[in-house]
Structures are given as structure tokens and as C-alpha cells.
Design a protein around this motif. Structure first.
Motif, mmCIF file in Angstrom:
data_model
loop_
_atom_site.group_PDB
_atom_site.id
_atom_site.type_symbol
_atom_site.label_atom_id
_atom_site.label_comp_id
_atom_site.label_asym_id
_atom_site.label_seq_id
_atom_site.Cartn_x
_atom_site.Cartn_y
_atom_site.Cartn_z
ATOM 1 N N UNK A 107 5.560 1.377 -34.026
ATOM 2 C CA UNK A 107 4.321 0.752 -33.564
ATOM 3 C C UNK A 107 4.434 0.440 -32.081
ATOM 4 N N UNK A 108 3.464 0.922 -31.325
ATOM 5 C CA UNK A 108 3.419 0.708 -29.883
ATOM 6 C C UNK A 108 2.307 -0.298 -29.599
ATOM 7 N N UNK A 109 2.688 -1.517 -29.225
ATOM 8 C CA UNK A 109 1.753 -2.616 -28.983
ATOM 9 C C UNK A 109 1.583 -2.854 -27.490
ATOM 10 N N UNK A 110 0.342 -3.201 -27.094
ATOM 11 C CA UNK A 110 0.107 -3.644 -25.726
ATOM 12 C C UNK A 110 -1.072 -4.603 -25.693
ATOM 13 N N UNK A 111 -1.029 -5.491 -24.726
ATOM 14 C CA UNK A 111 -2.132 -6.428 -24.507
ATOM 15 C C UNK A 111 -3.271 -5.672 -23.853
ATOM 16 N N UNK A 112 -4.501 -6.008 -24.214
ATOM 17 C CA UNK A 112 -5.653 -5.396 -23.578
ATOM 18 C C UNK A 112 -5.623 -5.721 -22.084
ATOM 19 N N UNK A 113 -5.616 -4.689 -21.263
ATOM 20 C CA UNK A 113 -5.559 -4.884 -19.820
ATOM 21 C C UNK A 113 -4.194 -5.333 -19.323
ATOM 22 N N UNK A 114 -3.198 -5.337 -20.205
ATOM 23 C CA UNK A 114 -1.879 -5.839 -19.851
ATOM 24 C C UNK A 114 -1.057 -4.913 -18.988
ATOM 25 N N UNK A 115 -1.482 -3.684 -18.857
ATOM 26 C CA UNK A 115 -0.776 -2.720 -18.023
ATOM 27 C C UNK A 115 -1.669 -2.426 -16.834
ATOM 28 N N UNK A 116 -1.481 -3.160 -15.729
ATOM 29 C CA UNK A 116 -2.393 -2.989 -14.597
ATOM 30 C C UNK A 116 -2.376 -1.564 -14.057
ATOM 31 N N UNK A 117 -3.540 -1.073 -13.759
ATOM 32 C CA UNK A 117 -3.675 0.280 -13.216
ATOM 33 C C UNK A 117 -3.216 0.291 -11.764
ATOM 34 N N UNK A 118 -2.473 1.313 -11.381
ATOM 35 C CA UNK A 118 -2.048 1.395 -9.982
ATOM 36 C C UNK A 118 -3.234 1.706 -9.070
ATOM 37 N N UNK A 119 -3.164 1.205 -7.870
ATOM 38 C CA UNK A 119 -4.250 1.380 -6.904
ATOM 39 C C UNK A 119 -4.529 2.845 -6.581
ATOM 40 N N UNK A 120 -3.505 3.694 -6.587
ATOM 41 C CA UNK A 120 -3.700 5.087 -6.190
ATOM 42 C C UNK A 120 -4.655 5.831 -7.126
ATOM 43 N N UNK A 121 -4.855 5.315 -8.367
ATOM 44 C CA UNK A 121 -5.775 5.990 -9.301
ATOM 45 C C UNK A 121 -7.230 5.557 -9.120
ATOM 46 N N UNK A 122 -7.492 4.547 -8.314
ATOM 47 C CA UNK A 122 -8.839 3.997 -8.155
ATOM 48 C C UNK A 122 -9.910 5.038 -7.860
ATOM 49 N N UNK A 123 -9.672 6.027 -6.988
ATOM 50 C CA UNK A 123 -10.733 6.988 -6.697
ATOM 51 C C UNK A 123 -11.101 7.890 -7.880
ATOM 52 N N UNK A 124 -10.292 7.891 -8.908
ATOM 53 C CA UNK A 124 -10.487 8.836 -10.011
ATOM 54 C C UNK A 124 -10.983 8.186 -11.300
ATOM 55 N N UNK A 125 -11.123 6.895 -11.349
ATOM 56 C CA UNK A 125 -11.372 6.220 -12.628
ATOM 57 C C UNK A 125 -12.687 5.466 -12.657
ATOM 58 N N UNK A 126 -13.095 5.204 -13.867
ATOM 59 C CA UNK A 126 -14.168 4.259 -14.146
ATOM 60 C C UNK A 126 -13.649 3.371 -15.279
ATOM 61 N N UNK A 127 -14.112 2.150 -15.376
ATOM 62 C CA UNK A 127 -13.614 1.270 -16.435
ATOM 63 C C UNK A 127 -14.139 1.676 -17.814
#
Length: 134
Positions: A107-127
Motif C-alpha cells: 500500500x502506497x499512502x500519501x497526504x493530499x497535496x503532501x508532495x509539493x510540486x517542483x517549480x520547474x513543472x509550473x509551465x506545464x500543469x494545471x491543478x
């Protein structure tokens, strides 16, 4: 006589029984030699009884939603959300089913939003608008 449960039915049954706090029923879905690994936190629950006891001891107030189940033979992957107060957890559970019981899982558990996205991906993403979307 009803047909034997599919591996996906067995895994869904575990999550449904855990949501209902039916600990004996949840335990009945696990093989006697069951083990569960939590790779992200380097934990192993080395028996079905230890796994059930750990879940029973978890602070009350949580609700489980199974979002998706994918099965390939006896291998079943479940994508699950667990809401606990204002906190949302996500779990990917990879289970190996033997007959009508789960033999082992990771089982792979994570908190919602617990893994902050790196800034370098900002131009490529939408929430992602909400967990129910995917």
C-alpha cells in the motif's frame, strides 16, 4: 449456490468491511500468512492480525471511498481515498489474491497535496479540481 468472488470482489470486500469497522469480516478476507508492506514509510505488517489491529487502533473519524479497482488475474490494484477530518489521504493498494483471500499487499499512502510540486513543472500543469475527477 452463488459464484466464487472474483479477486476484485475480494479486495473491494476488504475495503468495505474496513469502512464498516467490521474487523472480523475484514480479517476473513486476509489469508493466514498475509503480509502488508507500506514502502513509503518502510513498514511491514507481518500478519493479518497485526494489520487488522493496526487499522483498528487508527484514530476514529475516517471514511473510505474506493475510487477505482483494476484486476489482472489474481493481481488487483485499488485506488482509495480516506478522509479523516480535514485531511485527505490517497492510497494505491496492490494486492495478490489467492482464492477468496488476499495473500499480500503493498500500500502506497500519501497526504493530499503532501508532495509539493517542483517549480520547474509550473509551465506545464494545471491543478486537479478534486479527487473525484480522476
Amino acid at each position: 449456490m452463488s459464484p466464487a468472488p472474483t479477486p476484485a470482489d475480494v479486495v473491494c470486500g476488504l475495503w468495505e468491511r474496513m469502512e464498516a469497522r467490521d474487523w472480523d469480516g475484514a480479517r476473513a478476507t486476509l489469508a493466514d500468512g498475509y503480509t502488508c508492506d507500506y514502502p513509503a514509510s518502510h513498514e511491514r505488517f507481518g500478519s493479518a492480525d497485526a494489520f487488522i489491529a493496526m487499522n483498528r487502533a487508527y484514530p476514529e473519524g475516517w471514511a473510505i471511498t474506493v475510487d477505482e479497482v483494476v484486476a489482472d488475474g489474481s493481481r488487483v490494484v485499488a485506488r482509495v481515498r480516506v478522509a479523516h477530518g480535514d485531511v485527505l489521504f490517497h492510497c494505491l493498494s496492490f494486492a495478490d489474491v489467492d482464492g477468496d483471500r488476499i495473500a499480500r499487499s503493498a500500500d502506497f499512502w500519501l497526504d493530499d497535496g503532501g508532495d509539493p510540486a517542483p517549480d520547474w513543472r509550473a509551465p506545464f500543469r494545471t491543478p486537479v479540481p478534486s479527487p473525484e475527477v480522476y
